[in-house]
Enzyme design. Structure first.
Site, PDB file in Angstrom:
ATOM      1  N   SER A   1      -9.954  -1.109   7.222  1.00  0.00           N
ATOM      2  CA  SER A   1      -9.289  -0.861   5.939  1.00  0.00           C
ATOM      3  C   SER A   1      -8.476  -2.023   5.400  1.00  0.00           C
ATOM      4  CB  SER A   1      -8.399   0.385   6.031  1.00  0.00           C
ATOM      5  OG  SER A   1      -9.207   1.532   6.132  1.00  0.00           O
TER       6      SER A   1
ATOM      7  N   LYS B   1       0.847  -1.181   0.000  1.00  0.00           N
ATOM      8  CA  LYS B   1       0.000   0.000   0.000  1.00  0.00           C
ATOM      9  C   LYS B   1       0.887   1.236   0.000  1.00  0.00           C
ATOM     10  CE  LYS B   1      -3.878   1.874   2.712  1.00  0.00           C
ATOM     11  NZ  LYS B   1      -4.722   1.620   3.911  1.00  0.00           N
TER      12      LYS B   1
ATOM     13  N   SER C   1      -9.459   1.314   3.068  1.00  0.00           N
ATOM     14  CA  SER C   1      -8.679   2.160   2.188  1.00  0.00           C
ATOM     15  C   SER C   1      -7.570   1.394   1.452  1.00  0.00           C
ATOM     16  CB  SER C   1      -8.033   3.282   3.011  1.00  0.00           C
ATOM     17  OG  SER C   1      -7.135   2.758   3.979  1.00  0.00           O
TER      18      SER C   1
END
Length: 483
Positions: free
Chosen positions: A194, A85, A170
């Protein structure tokens, strides 16, 4: 020895390592295959848009790993491509942006602790993936998976079917990329849901660990009390193996101090086929989708399957607490200001206040959906001893731990609590407790649904046992189909 074609789709760490050992595959060939697949399906074709930047030295590093293969001390991820990420610092020639234009020149001077652990285990960092901007802490009305820098990540299970945001957030890029077979394993981060959200939305296994099990050093923060990184993979075995790689004590993150007695270096010993026999699992059905909805039907079937595999299902009622906590906004301001104070001179912002001003210069490009969360955080105190902040944090802990999860698990003598997708994420998140989600099935439109288990701090071994036993008995995951 004549090589045979290696099947890239749905492969696992163990299959790749076996192919390495038998000479049927090299890291260079594997990396090249992933790069070609990313070009074919992420940048073209359905245009999943999950990969934000690729490591320009990936093939060079792969060749070096091939050259050194077989030497002593090589870790369990040796030669395995991993996607991170894009809020995790790396010293590769890739910026760490959190999906925001303000940080597109943010090249880190050192690896995040997580990145260093992966390299120590032999992993190859293939690239950084798109994400909800500022880890979905910029504007609540923006769709999950959108960043002003990278655009919208799409759900590989229904690019033309599902609405923007269905990919989960996310860690949306991690979820979509690993589901699409752009790497074998990925790393996401979670503050509240997330990892669980994009994992369940992309038919993946996601482990949101106990806060402190994995160091947060070098990760752009939201909230120190709830932030954690964690593995996202297509199988429980791959997620469990990667979890062990990521854990260690880090003097720069005091939350990891308990790891000297709590953490394991090998969670694969808890991959137990009979892990559900006698397990006591609590279900609060008021936290599931409405009766009759397809997601609810999938979860009710999963509950029946769990019972058939030997689990005892207890109907429970989680305490309902009405409290509008502002802990995340207090901690975000403090954490982001600390992170930005150390970035290079190439980055035009050195504080949250400057980020907000930067975005306002070109709002149509830099804040398409707004930045209300950033502005709310900026308006609060940065003082860690602020009395309102302390009251809110104390209330969160009490509601989620002693009067929440701890109380319910003790009352019913539970091994875990069950929830649907990330619908039960808030209380474990506030408590700092772990969760694991595993594919449970699909709706009639092909939307993945995940069954999620949560429990008390450092209960990852038990959660892995439950998830693995369910996964192995049901094998619900199906790869997305691209034209």
């Amino acid at each position: 020895m004549e090589k045979t074609a290696f099947e890239l789709e749905e492969t696992t760490i163990s299959k790749i390592q076996q192919a390495f050992e038998t000479g049927k595959l090299t890291t260079v060939e594997l990396v090249q295959a992933y790069l070609e697949r990313i070009e074919q399906f992420d940048k073209n074709g359905p245009k999943i848009n999950s990969v934000l930047s690729l490591n320009p030295d990936a093939l060079k590093i792969a060749a070096e790993l091939d050259e050194m293969r077989g030497q002593e001390g090589q870790g369990p991820l040796y030669g395995i491509p991993v996607l991170l990420k894009d809020n995790i610092d790396t010293i590769d020639s890739m910026p760490t942006t959190a999906g925001t234009i303000a940080l597109q020149e943010n090249y880190a001077k050192e690896d995040a602790f997580v990145a260093a652990q992966l390299r120590n285990a032999g992993a190859l960092i293939l690239g950084k993936v798109n994400m909800s901007e500022w880890a979905y802490f910029m504007e609540k009305d923006a769709p999950s998976g959108f960043s002003n820098l990278g655009g919208q990540v799409l759900n590989p299970y229904g690019v033309d079917v599902f609405e923007p945001g269905s990919v989960g957030g996310s860690s949306s890029g991690t979820g979509a990329a690993i589901a699409s077979n752009f790497a074998v394993v990925g790393i996401g981060t979670e503050t509240s849901g997330s990892i669980l959200s994009p994992s369940s939305a992309n038919s993946l296994v996601g482990i949101k660990p106990t806060v402190g099990l994995i160091s947060r050093t070098g990760i752009i923060p939201i909230a120190e009390s709830q932030d954690t990184a964690g593995p996202m993979a297509r199988t429980v075995a791959d997620a469990a193996l990667t979890l062990g790689v990521l854990t260690n004590v880090d003097d720069r993150d005091p939350a990891t101090s308990a790891n000297e007695t709590k953490a394991l270096s090998d969670y694969t010993q808890h991959l137990k086929i009979d892990g559900l026999k006698g397990a006591r699992i609590g279900v609060d059905r008021s936290l599931l989708s409405e009766t009759g909805k397809e997601e609810r039907v999938v979860i009710e079937q999963a509950i029946e399957e769990l019972a058939a595999l030997g689990a005892v299902i207890e109907n429970v009622e989680m305490p309902k607490t009405e409290f509008d906590s502002e802990v995340l906004w207090y901690e975000f301001k403090r954490g982001v200001n600390q992170y930005l104070s150390k970035v290079s001179s190439d980055v035009p912002v050195k504080s949250l206040e400057e980020v907000i001003a930067f975005n306002k210069e070109h709002p149509e490009l830099r804040m398409k959906f707004g930045q209300s969360e950033l502005e709310k955080s900026q308006a609060l105190s940065e003082d860690s001893h602020d009395p309102t902040y302390l009251l809110h944090r104390e209330t969160d802990i009490r509601n989620s731990r002693s009067e929440g999860i701890d109380a319910i698990m003790a009352k019913h003598n539970l091994d875990a609590l069950l929830s649907e997708n990330n619908r039960g994420a808030a209380q474990p998140a506030k408590a700092g407790y772990p969760s694991i989600t595993v594919p449970a099935g699909y709706t009639s439109t092909g939307q993945p649904v995940g069954v999620t288990f949560s429990a008390k701090a450092y209960s990852e071994p038990r959660l892995i046992e439950l998830a693995y036993a369910y996964e192995q008995a049901t094998n619900k995951r199906k790869a997305p189909q691209f034209d």
